[in-house]
Design a protein around this motif. Structure first.
Motif, PDB file in Angstrom:
ATOM      1  N   VAL A  77       0.909  -1.318  -0.129  1.00  0.00           N
ATOM      2  CA  VAL A  77       0.046  -0.188  -0.093  1.00  0.00           C
ATOM      3  C   VAL A  77       0.912   1.287  -0.057  1.00  0.00           C
ATOM      4  O   VAL A  77       1.974   1.115   0.563  1.00  0.00           O
ATOM      5  CB  VAL A  77      -1.121  -0.117   1.225  1.00  0.00           C
ATOM      6  CG1 VAL A  77      -1.845  -1.107   1.214  1.00  0.00           C
ATOM      7  CG2 VAL A  77      -0.278   0.032   2.614  1.00  0.00           C
ATOM      8  N   SER A  78       0.371   2.382  -0.483  1.00  0.00           N
ATOM      9  CA  SER A  78       0.895   3.611  -0.698  1.00  0.00           C
ATOM     10  C   SER A  78       0.187   4.682  -0.260  1.00  0.00           C
ATOM     11  O   SER A  78      -0.972   4.794  -0.132  1.00  0.00           O
ATOM     12  CB  SER A  78       1.431   3.804  -2.001  1.00  0.00           C
ATOM     13  OG  SER A  78       0.553   4.082  -3.050  1.00  0.00           O
ATOM     14  N   ARG A 114      -2.324  -9.100  12.023  1.00  0.00           N
ATOM     15  CA  ARG A 114      -2.011  -8.286  10.889  1.00  0.00           C
ATOM     16  C   ARG A 114      -0.306  -7.605  11.097  1.00  0.00           C
ATOM     17  O   ARG A 114      -0.012  -7.402  12.268  1.00  0.00           O
ATOM     18  CB  ARG A 114      -2.776  -6.929  10.739  1.00  0.00           C
ATOM     19  CG  ARG A 114      -2.482  -6.138   9.582  1.00  0.00           C
ATOM     20  CD  ARG A 114      -3.126  -4.567   9.814  1.00  0.00           C
ATOM     21  NE  ARG A 114      -2.680  -3.754  10.607  1.00  0.00           N
ATOM     22  CZ  ARG A 114      -3.067  -2.581  11.001  1.00  0.00           C
ATOM     23  NH1 ARG A 114      -4.229  -2.156  10.556  1.00  0.00           N
ATOM     24  NH2 ARG A 114      -2.814  -1.922  12.095  1.00  0.00           N
ATOM     25  N   MET A 115       0.385  -7.733  10.186  1.00  0.00           N
ATOM     26  CA  MET A 115       1.927  -7.289  10.345  1.00  0.00           C
ATOM     27  C   MET A 115       2.200  -6.322   9.279  1.00  0.00           C
ATOM     28  O   MET A 115       1.325  -6.465   8.120  1.00  0.00           O
ATOM     29  CB  MET A 115       2.959  -8.454  10.304  1.00  0.00           C
ATOM     30  CG  MET A 115       2.534  -9.640  11.507  1.00  0.00           C
ATOM     31  SD  MET A 115       3.761 -10.751  11.296  1.00  0.00           S
ATOM     32  CE  MET A 115       3.216 -11.701   9.588  1.00  0.00           C
ATOM     33  N   ILE A 116       2.857  -5.411   9.827  1.00  0.00           N
ATOM     34  CA  ILE A 116       3.174  -4.236   8.802  1.00  0.00           C
ATOM     35  C   ILE A 116       4.609  -3.733   8.721  1.00  0.00           C
ATOM     36  O   ILE A 116       5.107  -3.719   9.927  1.00  0.00           O
ATOM     37  CB  ILE A 116       2.170  -2.868   8.860  1.00  0.00           C
ATOM     38  CG1 ILE A 116       0.732  -3.350   8.805  1.00  0.00           C
ATOM     39  CG2 ILE A 116       2.746  -1.740   7.945  1.00  0.00           C
ATOM     40  CD1 ILE A 116       0.088  -2.096   8.915  1.00  0.00           C
ATOM     41  N   THR A 117       5.305  -3.241   7.723  1.00  0.00           N
ATOM     42  CA  THR A 117       6.671  -3.112   7.931  1.00  0.00           C
ATOM     43  C   THR A 117       6.949  -2.041   6.382  1.00  0.00           C
ATOM     44  O   THR A 117       6.344  -2.035   5.546  1.00  0.00           O
ATOM     45  CB  THR A 117       7.563  -4.159   7.633  1.00  0.00           C
ATOM     46  OG1 THR A 117       8.960  -3.612   7.965  1.00  0.00           O
ATOM     47  CG2 THR A 117       7.550  -4.881   6.357  1.00  0.00           C
ATOM     48  N   PRO A 118       7.633  -0.920   6.764  1.00  0.00           N
ATOM     49  CA  PRO A 118       8.037  -0.067   5.721  1.00  0.00           C
ATOM     50  C   PRO A 118       8.802  -0.724   4.389  1.00  0.00           C
ATOM     51  O   PRO A 118       9.629  -1.487   4.802  1.00  0.00           O
ATOM     52  CB  PRO A 118       8.706   1.020   6.336  1.00  0.00           C
ATOM     53  CG  PRO A 118       8.393   0.830   7.889  1.00  0.00           C
ATOM     54  CD  PRO A 118       8.091  -0.530   8.044  1.00  0.00           C
ATOM     55  N   MET A 119       8.519  -0.222   3.233  1.00  0.00           N
ATOM     56  CA  MET A 119       9.245  -0.649   2.144  1.00  0.00           C
ATOM     57  C   MET A 119      10.058   0.450   1.724  1.00  0.00           C
ATOM     58  O   MET A 119       9.485   1.563   1.266  1.00  0.00           O
ATOM     59  CB  MET A 119       8.387  -1.040   1.136  1.00  0.00           C
ATOM     60  CG  MET A 119       7.508  -2.380   1.462  1.00  0.00           C
ATOM     61  SD  MET A 119       6.572  -2.941  -0.046  1.00  0.00           S
ATOM     62  CE  MET A 119       7.656  -3.479  -1.246  1.00  0.00           C
ATOM     63  N   TYR A 120      11.270   0.451   1.826  1.00  0.00           N
ATOM     64  CA  TYR A 120      12.261   1.656   1.645  1.00  0.00           C
ATOM     65  C   TYR A 120      12.595   1.375   0.198  1.00  0.00           C
ATOM     66  O   TYR A 120      12.885   0.330  -0.502  1.00  0.00           O
ATOM     67  CB  TYR A 120      13.479   1.685   2.536  1.00  0.00           C
ATOM     68  CG  TYR A 120      13.094   1.854   4.078  1.00  0.00           C
ATOM     69  CD1 TYR A 120      12.062   2.656   4.255  1.00  0.00           C
ATOM     70  CD2 TYR A 120      13.767   1.105   5.059  1.00  0.00           C
ATOM     71  CE1 TYR A 120      11.797   2.823   5.551  1.00  0.00           C
ATOM     72  CE2 TYR A 120      13.565   1.295   6.348  1.00  0.00           C
ATOM     73  CZ  TYR A 120      12.482   2.294   6.589  1.00  0.00           C
ATOM     74  OH  TYR A 120      12.159   2.641   7.903  1.00  0.00           O
ATOM     75  N   PRO A 121      12.991   2.427  -0.561  1.00  0.00           N
ATOM     76  CA  PRO A 121      13.336   2.463  -1.969  1.00  0.00           C
ATOM     77  C   PRO A 121      14.801   1.542  -2.069  1.00  0.00           C
ATOM     78  O   PRO A 121      15.749   1.590  -1.234  1.00  0.00           O
ATOM     79  CB  PRO A 121      13.871   3.895  -2.234  1.00  0.00           C
ATOM     80  CG  PRO A 121      13.024   4.586  -1.569  1.00  0.00           C
ATOM     81  CD  PRO A 121      13.041   3.860   0.008  1.00  0.00           C
ATOM     82  N   ARG A 138       5.456   3.653   1.102  1.00  0.00           N
ATOM     83  CA  ARG A 138       5.078   2.207   0.970  1.00  0.00           C
ATOM     84  C   ARG A 138       5.053   1.307   2.102  1.00  0.00           C
ATOM     85  O   ARG A 138       6.110   1.509   2.866  1.00  0.00           O
ATOM     86  CB  ARG A 138       5.649   1.838  -0.359  1.00  0.00           C
ATOM     87  CG  ARG A 138       5.438   2.598  -1.632  1.00  0.00           C
ATOM     88  CD  ARG A 138       5.907   1.511  -2.812  1.00  0.00           C
ATOM     89  NE  ARG A 138       7.102   1.039  -2.688  1.00  0.00           N
ATOM     90  CZ  ARG A 138       7.595  -0.164  -3.311  1.00  0.00           C
ATOM     91  NH1 ARG A 138       6.783  -0.853  -3.956  1.00  0.00           N
ATOM     92  NH2 ARG A 138       8.790  -0.571  -3.113  1.00  0.00           N
ATOM     93  N   GLU A 139       4.136   0.662   2.134  1.00  0.00           N
ATOM     94  CA  GLU A 139       3.900  -0.294   3.363  1.00  0.00           C
ATOM     95  C   GLU A 139       3.936  -1.662   2.996  1.00  0.00           C
ATOM     96  O   GLU A 139       3.075  -1.984   1.847  1.00  0.00           O
ATOM     97  CB  GLU A 139       3.119   0.025   4.358  1.00  0.00           C
ATOM     98  CG  GLU A 139       3.228   1.314   5.036  1.00  0.00           C
ATOM     99  CD  GLU A 139       4.266   1.639   5.997  1.00  0.00           C
ATOM    100  OE1 GLU A 139       4.799   0.769   6.558  1.00  0.00           O
ATOM    101  OE2 GLU A 139       4.754   2.732   6.536  1.00  0.00           O
TER     102      GLU A 139
END
Length: 232
Positions: free
Chosen positions: A179-180, A225-232, A185-186
């Motif tokens: 998701v963005s 539910r698990m969430i983590t950032p997505m770095y470039p 982005r995550e």
């Protein structure tokens, strides 16, 4: 990451009418007012209405049955969510509290909100949220992040069902979303857990909720539910 991890997304849910359906329905009603002959659209809507009515009767009868059996509902002993280990190898967890407004929206249940970080490696934190409801017969039910993430401003750009592996080698299905929002982005992983059963599909989770309520006199269940950032 804070606003996505700290607050459960279904607190922001609000049902919206389908504009296309409303426009089609309005067109059908206008046509009905100027002619005595039923149109193809009218016949199609009549068929849909009959099927909808039958489904509504079935759902209403199921709700009455579940309500009638509520006195016999079973609440088995269990460990609290806080007993989940805060240490997994080099990953350490830190708990956070939900504010009272969010708890009021979620309803009666037990919730775990925790961030895991790895200090030995340069990796983004992983936010864990578990919402467990001992009973779902009183209106406190699990909401799908599939609907609530967009309601919180997060736009899904990728979605798929993946298989997650257990320590014993078996696997279970889970939803994988990217998701963005405002350039961020995550990665989101979530599934529904109840009675030794992990399910990715929200509609199957509702089916098993009704089936288990009748068969086992239990309506408890959880969202993981698990969430983590997505770095470039």
């Amino acid at each position: 990451m804070a606003d996505l991890c700290r607050v459960p997304d279904h607190a922001f849910c609000a049902p919206r009418p389908d504009p296309a359906y409303l426009e089609e329905r309005a067109a059908g009603e206008t046509l009905c007012a100027v002619t005595d002959e039923p149109s193809e659209n009218e016949r199609r809507h009549e068929g849909l209405s009959l099927r909808f009515a039958a489904a509504a009767v079935f759902m209403g009868a199921t709700a009455l049955l579940l309500q009638a059996r509520s006195r016999a509902e079973i609440f088995p002993p269990r460990e609290p969510l806080s007993s989940l280990p805060t240490q997994f190898g080099s990953w350490a967890g830190e708990d956070f509290s939900l504010d009272q407004q969010t708890r009021d929206i979620l309803g009666a249940g037990e919730f775990l909100l925790r961030d895991y970080t790895n200090s030995s490696e340069t990796q983004p934190p992983v936010g864990l949220f578990i919402a467990y409801f001992p009973t779902q017969k009183t209106g406190d039910t699990i909401h799908s992040p599939n609907h609530c993430l967009p309601g919180a401003g997060w736009v899904p750009t990728q979605r798929e069902i993946v298989q997650l592996s257990r320590p014993d080698g078996s696997s279970f299905p889970a939803n994988r979303y990217v998701v963005s929002k405002a350039g961020d982005r995550e990665l989101v992983i979530y599934w529904y857990q109840a009675h030794d059963r992990a399910i990715a599909n929200e509609y199957w989770s509702k089916y098993y909720l009704v089936a288990d309520s009748i068969r086992m006199n239990r309506s408890d269940g959880a969202l993981v539910r698990m969430i983590t950032p997505m770095y470039p």
